[in-house]
Design an enzyme around this catalytic site. Structure first.
Site: not given
Ligand SMILES: NC(=O)c1ccc[n+]([C@@H]2O[C@H](COP(=O)([O-])OP(=O)(O)OC[C@H]3O[C@@H](n4cnc5c(N)ncnc54)[C@H](OP(=O)(O)O)[C@@H]3O)[C@@H](O)[C@H]2O)c1
Length: 491
Positions: A183, A236, A241
């Site tokens: 990103k 997850d 992240h």
């Protein structure tokens, strides 16, 4: 490019649109060829039609894109096979040779594992056995593999998978993808820190009070209840992240912007994260699960009522952690991380809260309650950066209010940033591993999260908090930060 899992969700929603954008920007050669591989029996033509449909649904096409759409989809092919059958790989070897002959693809191979994680070792071993892991023309062509998340489900399984992968590939061929790192704002975080002289001098324990990282989703588990029951929020979202975001905020400046230097610094940082002692876990980790509630004006069910989820499930859909980094720069500065599903708003944001000024000059003017400076790095949506500063309210009296200095990507550059998969696929084709995870970083992240996951598993329902869907998470997460005189800032 060979996509394993070509009939799946990720291929149609992210990978093929990203490839199309690259083609539109003339960043792919005309010979570029995709071979999709999965079990559903499609013909090449049926696969192309499905991808065209996906492109119309999941990417922004303009009127002028029609002819490119035709030529791009002509480069898509499909093999229907089971990943466990050796025959699939024999067929693949032949097909790759045929593509080199007929389409002039030149021998470079990029394998993309977009499959359920249980197939990662299976496919890797088969590729090794057929010799497809070695470059076709040593020194003149390359062979690389992209491995989707999750890379393992704990330290031990990640290490096992690493051993399988590195038994047939060299580390320089392996691209462990975390799409967050593609990103624009995440990359901009490094530019922001290391190309602006004003921030780095105050980027430490002397000026920063604490850091908050929030990755919040409005969505529930959708149709992935069975997967989520096995995974949970920490596996997850946090392990990959959120920990990656933390390491970019906190790492030392690398000497150069090449993949080894950047990844060395990230690994060094992760080694300095203090492990959370099992007996004090309640002081630094909170887990929650969403109950029924309202999100975006819609009534939504509790996690336990979602399809594929046990009615007595203790899987966490929310987690908040407090971490410390034991090094010279960050000693004593807490990093609060939180992430959850079915929260009030879809947002990913890093907040750096600076310390208050040492002496309050403006007592009695409202200024004694003024908020300290906060630097906000918005990763999504509306990618950008904002600094909150105190300013005098216009008028004869001395009143101070927080105002924002803002930078918005779309406004400043008149363009939307590239999608994460577009950036990462191009980097991979160019052989740049900077934004991909190295083996040691993945394992280090598991190493400090494993004790939390083990303890939660042992505790079962004990200590699991519930929060209303559409809220900002359980009250216990507020207590985690408030007992230290701080509070979560609404993102
Ligand atoms: N979806 C996302 O947004 C997302 C985001 C980040 C990461 N990921 C990761 O990306 C990977 C793929 O996710 P996904 O959501 O695309 O999964 P998915 O929709 O379930 O797709 C799985 C794919 O694997 C194929 N497959 C499964 N078993 C097979 C077998 N025995 N032989 C041949 N093909 C087989 C399926 O083919 P058939 O259906 O034809 O059998 C399908 O193409 C996962 O590791 C996931 O964690 C996904």
């Amino acid at each position: 490019m060979v996509i394993f899992g070509a009939s799946g969700d990720l291929t149609q929603r992210k990978l093929v649109p990203a490839l199309f954008y690259l083609a539109r920007e003339r960043l792919l050669p005309a010979e570029f060829t995709v071979i999709g591989c999965s079990k559903t029996p499609y013909t090449h033509e049926r696969f192309r039609q499905k991808m065209q449909k996906a492109l119309k649904e999941f990417s922004s096409l303009s009127a002028g894109d029609e002819s490119l759409l035709e030529s791009f989809t002509k480069g898509l092919f499909y093999i229907s096979e089971d990943f466990s059958s050796a025959q699939a790989y024999g067929k693949l070897v032949e097909f790759l040779e045929q593509m080199d002959r007929e389409r002039g693809t030149g021998g470079n191979r990029l394998f993309y594992l977009s499959t359920p994680p249980s197939f990662f070792p299976v496919i890797v071993q088969h590729l090794g056995a057929t010799g497809l892991t070695r470059p076709k023309f040593p020194g003149k062509s390359w062979t690389r593999i992209v491995i989707e998340k999750p890379f393992g489900r704990d330290f031990e399984s990640a290490e096992r998978l690493s051993r399988t992968v590195t038994s047939v590939f060299e580390e320089k061929q392996v691209y462990r993808i975390d799409h967050y790192l593609g990103k624009e704002t995440v990359q901009n975080l490094l530019v922001f820190r290391f190309s602006n002289g004003v921030f780095e001098p105050v980027w430490n324990r002397r000026y920063i009070d604490h850091v908050q990282i929030t990755v919040a989703e409005e969505l529930g588990v959708e149709k992935r209840g069975a997967y989520y029951e096995e995974a949970g929020l920490v596996r997850d979202m946090i392990q990959n992240h959120v920990v990656q975001l933390m390491s970019l905020v906190a790492m030392e400046p690398p000497a150069t912007f090449d993949s080894t230097a950047v990844r060395d610094e990230k690994a060094k940082l992760m080694r300095a994260i203090r492990s959370m002692p099992r007996d004090q876990l309640d002081q630094s980790a909170v887990r929650g699960q969403y109950a029924a509630g309202w999100v975006g004006g819609q009534k939504v069910p509790a996690y336990r009522s979602e399809p594929g989820v046990s009615p007595a499930s203790t899987t966490e859909t929310y987690a908040a952690l407090k971490l410390y980094i034991d090094n010279w720069r960050w000693a004593g500065v807490p990093f609060y991380l939180r992430s959850g599903k079915r929260l009030s708003k879809q947002v990913s944001k890093i907040l750096i809260q600076f310390q208050r000024v040492p002496h309050l000059l403006f007592r009695g003017s409202g200024a004694d309650s003024i908020e300290p400076n906060v630097l906000a790095l918005r990763i999504q949506p509306n990618e950008g950066i904002a600094l909150t500063i105190g300013a005098k309210l216009p008028g004869a009296t001395m009143q101070i209010r927080p105002v924002k200095m803002e930078f918005r990507y779309a406004e400043s550059f008149g363009a939307e940033p590239a999608t994460a998969y577009e950036t990462l696929l191009l980097d991979c084709m160019l052989g740049d591993q900077t934004l991909f995870n190295r083996e040691d970083a993945v394992e280090l992240a598991w190493e400090f999260l494993d004790p939390v996951l083990t303890r939660w598993k042992e505790d079962g329902p004990k200590g699991l908090s519930f929060y209303e869907a559409g809220s900002w998470g359980p009250a216990e997460a507020d207590s985690l930060i408030e007992r230290e005189g701080r509070h979560w800032r609404r993102p």
